[in-house]
Design an enzyme around this catalytic site. Structure first.
Site, PDB file in Angstrom:
ATOM      1  N   GLN A   1      43.095  30.516  20.659  1.00 12.21           N
ATOM      2  CA  GLN A   1      42.185  31.359  19.890  1.00 12.21           C
ATOM      3  C   GLN A   1      42.582  31.409  18.405  1.00 12.21           C
ATOM      4  O   GLN A   1      41.727  31.394  17.524  1.00 12.21           O
ATOM      5  CB  GLN A   1      42.144  32.769  20.489  1.00 12.21           C
ATOM      6  CG  GLN A   1      41.026  33.602  19.876  1.00 12.21           C
ATOM      7  CD  GLN A   1      40.772  34.884  20.626  1.00 12.21           C
ATOM      8  OE1 GLN A   1      40.620  34.868  21.845  1.00 12.21           O
ATOM      9  NE2 GLN A   1      40.736  35.996  19.916  1.00 12.21           N
TER      10      GLN A   1
ATOM     11  N   HIS B   1      40.106  35.356  28.152  1.00  9.32           N
ATOM     12  CA  HIS B   1      40.648  34.067  28.548  1.00  9.32           C
ATOM     13  C   HIS B   1      40.765  33.991  30.063  1.00  9.32           C
ATOM     14  O   HIS B   1      41.415  34.846  30.672  1.00  9.32           O
ATOM     15  CB  HIS B   1      42.034  33.852  27.924  1.00  9.32           C
ATOM     16  CG  HIS B   1      42.036  33.884  26.421  1.00  9.32           C
ATOM     17  ND1 HIS B   1      43.131  33.580  25.669  1.00  9.32           N
ATOM     18  CD2 HIS B   1      41.048  34.174  25.534  1.00  9.32           C
ATOM     19  CE1 HIS B   1      42.823  33.677  24.380  1.00  9.32           C
ATOM     20  NE2 HIS B   1      41.573  34.039  24.281  1.00  9.32           N
TER      21      HIS B   1
ATOM     22  N   CYS C   1      42.562  32.222  31.823  1.00 10.73           N
ATOM     23  CA  CYS C   1      43.948  32.120  32.295  1.00 10.73           C
ATOM     24  C   CYS C   1      44.639  33.477  32.319  1.00 10.73           C
ATOM     25  O   CYS C   1      45.713  33.631  32.902  1.00 10.73           O
ATOM     26  CB  CYS C   1      44.726  31.122  31.449  1.00 10.73           C
ATOM     27  SG  CYS C   1      44.769  31.492  29.702  1.00 10.73           S
TER      28      CYS C   1
ATOM     29  N   CYS D   1      41.189  26.908  26.826  1.00 10.03           N
ATOM     30  CA  CYS D   1      42.561  26.995  26.334  1.00 10.03           C
ATOM     31  C   CYS D   1      43.312  25.724  26.671  1.00 10.03           C
ATOM     32  O   CYS D   1      43.137  25.132  27.743  1.00 10.03           O
ATOM     33  CB  CYS D   1      43.264  28.240  26.876  1.00 10.03           C
ATOM     34  SG  CYS D   1      44.193  27.973  28.388  1.00 10.03           S
ATOM     35  N   GLU D   2      44.144  25.303  25.736  1.00  9.38           N
ATOM     36  CA  GLU D   2      44.841  24.036  25.924  1.00  9.38           C
ATOM     37  C   GLU D   2      46.027  24.160  26.884  1.00  9.38           C
ATOM     38  O   GLU D   2      46.565  23.159  27.330  1.00  9.38           O
ATOM     39  CB  GLU D   2      45.293  23.469  24.572  1.00  9.38           C
ATOM     40  CG  GLU D   2      46.365  24.279  23.886  1.00  9.38           C
ATOM     41  CD  GLU D   2      46.802  23.636  22.565  1.00  9.38           C
ATOM     42  OE1 GLU D   2      46.050  22.823  22.012  1.00  9.38           O
ATOM     43  OE2 GLU D   2      47.901  23.973  22.111  1.00  9.38           O
ATOM     44  N   HIS D   3      46.416  25.375  27.200  1.00 10.01           N
ATOM     45  CA  HIS D   3      47.552  25.546  28.105  1.00 10.01           C
ATOM     46  C   HIS D   3      47.163  25.435  29.573  1.00 10.01           C
ATOM     47  O   HIS D   3      47.961  25.023  30.409  1.00 10.01           O
ATOM     48  CB  HIS D   3      48.223  26.909  27.876  1.00 10.01           C
ATOM     49  CG  HIS D   3      48.859  27.021  26.531  1.00 10.01           C
ATOM     50  ND1 HIS D   3      48.958  28.203  25.840  1.00 10.01           N
ATOM     51  CD2 HIS D   3      49.416  26.068  25.748  1.00 10.01           C
ATOM     52  CE1 HIS D   3      49.566  27.973  24.685  1.00 10.01           C
ATOM     53  NE2 HIS D   3      49.843  26.699  24.605  1.00 10.01           N
ATOM     54  N   HIS D   4      45.934  25.855  29.909  1.00 13.56           N
ATOM     55  CA  HIS D   4      45.510  25.855  31.312  1.00 13.56           C
ATOM     56  C   HIS D   4      44.177  25.144  31.536  1.00 13.56           C
ATOM     57  O   HIS D   4      43.680  25.121  32.664  1.00 13.56           O
ATOM     58  CB  HIS D   4      45.356  27.292  31.824  1.00 13.56           C
ATOM     59  CG  HIS D   4      46.596  28.133  31.682  1.00 13.56           C
ATOM     60  ND1 HIS D   4      46.849  28.896  30.566  1.00 13.56           N
ATOM     61  CD2 HIS D   4      47.633  28.308  32.518  1.00 13.56           C
ATOM     62  CE1 HIS D   4      48.003  29.520  30.717  1.00 13.56           C
ATOM     63  NE2 HIS D   4      48.513  29.187  31.890  1.00 13.56           N
TER      64      HIS D   4
END
Ligand SMILES: [Zn+2]
Length: 196
Positions: free
Chosen positions: A128, A156, A158, A86-89
């Site tokens: 996703q 995920h 995260c 995931c690009e956030h975490h």
């Protein structure tokens, strides 16, 4: 753009220092190198655009055949397992299962190509939802068919190891294009195939 392995090494060393570690101790001395090598592999898809992925897996047609008007039935490949981050975490998205359906227009593409496309799209910093829309876009380019559906189920990191820690929570995303969006009979057929 190629992945800068040396730069990743430097930064991983910095993270180890920030964690209060000695990056020169025996267990860690090669860690920056190993992580950089791993990143190069698991983020391979960063090197390619959707167009380039379509070209990579769409140009050879030995096992492909042209379809007649009246045999244009839905083709589905179910439960392709992939992973992503995931690009956030930068957290791992795992236990991911991708199902791709399309209505052949001019040609049927090899099922292995659908798996390869899904795998490569996963090898990027992703969300996703975007994995679904990227696969759909590439499938449209390769098959020349507008009618594509991508359903993804995944867990995920995260969500499961930090924050609200919902260890069993699965995220399901549905990407519908063309007739899958407008034709209810076709949509019902898709759902039926998916859960049988
Ligand atoms: Zn995340």
């Amino acid at each position: 753009m190629a992945i800068d392995v040396k730069k990743i090494e430097e930064h991983i060393r910095g993270i180890l220092e920030a964690l209060g570690e000695n990056p020169d101790r025996e267990g860690l001395v090669d860690t920056p190198k190993r992580v950089a090598k791993m990143y190069e592999e698991v983020f391979e898809g960063q090197n390619y655009s959707n167009d380039e992925i379509a070209e990579m897996f769409g140009t050879t047609f030995e096992e492909d055949f042209y379809v007649s008007e009246d045999s244009r039935e839905m083709v589905m490949m179910k439960d392709i397992d992939i992973f992503s981050h995931c690009e956030h975490h930068l957290a791992l998205m795992y236990n991911m299962r991708v199902s791709v359906a399309y209505i052949p227009k001019e040609r049927i593409i090899g099922l292995s190509k659908i798996a390869r496309i899904s795998d490569m799209v996963g090898r990027r910093l992703q969300l996703q939802e975007r994995i679904g829309s990227d696969i759909a876009e590439i499938m449209q380019k390769v098959t020349k068919s507008e009618d594509v559906a991508v359903i993804i189920e995944g867990e995920h990191g995260c969500m499961t190891v930090r924050g609200i820690k919902k260890t069993n929570a699965k995220t399901v995303t549905t990407t519908l294009r063309g007739k899958f969006k407008t034709d209810e009979t076709l949509y019902n057929k898709l759902i039926l195939q998916l859960f049988r």
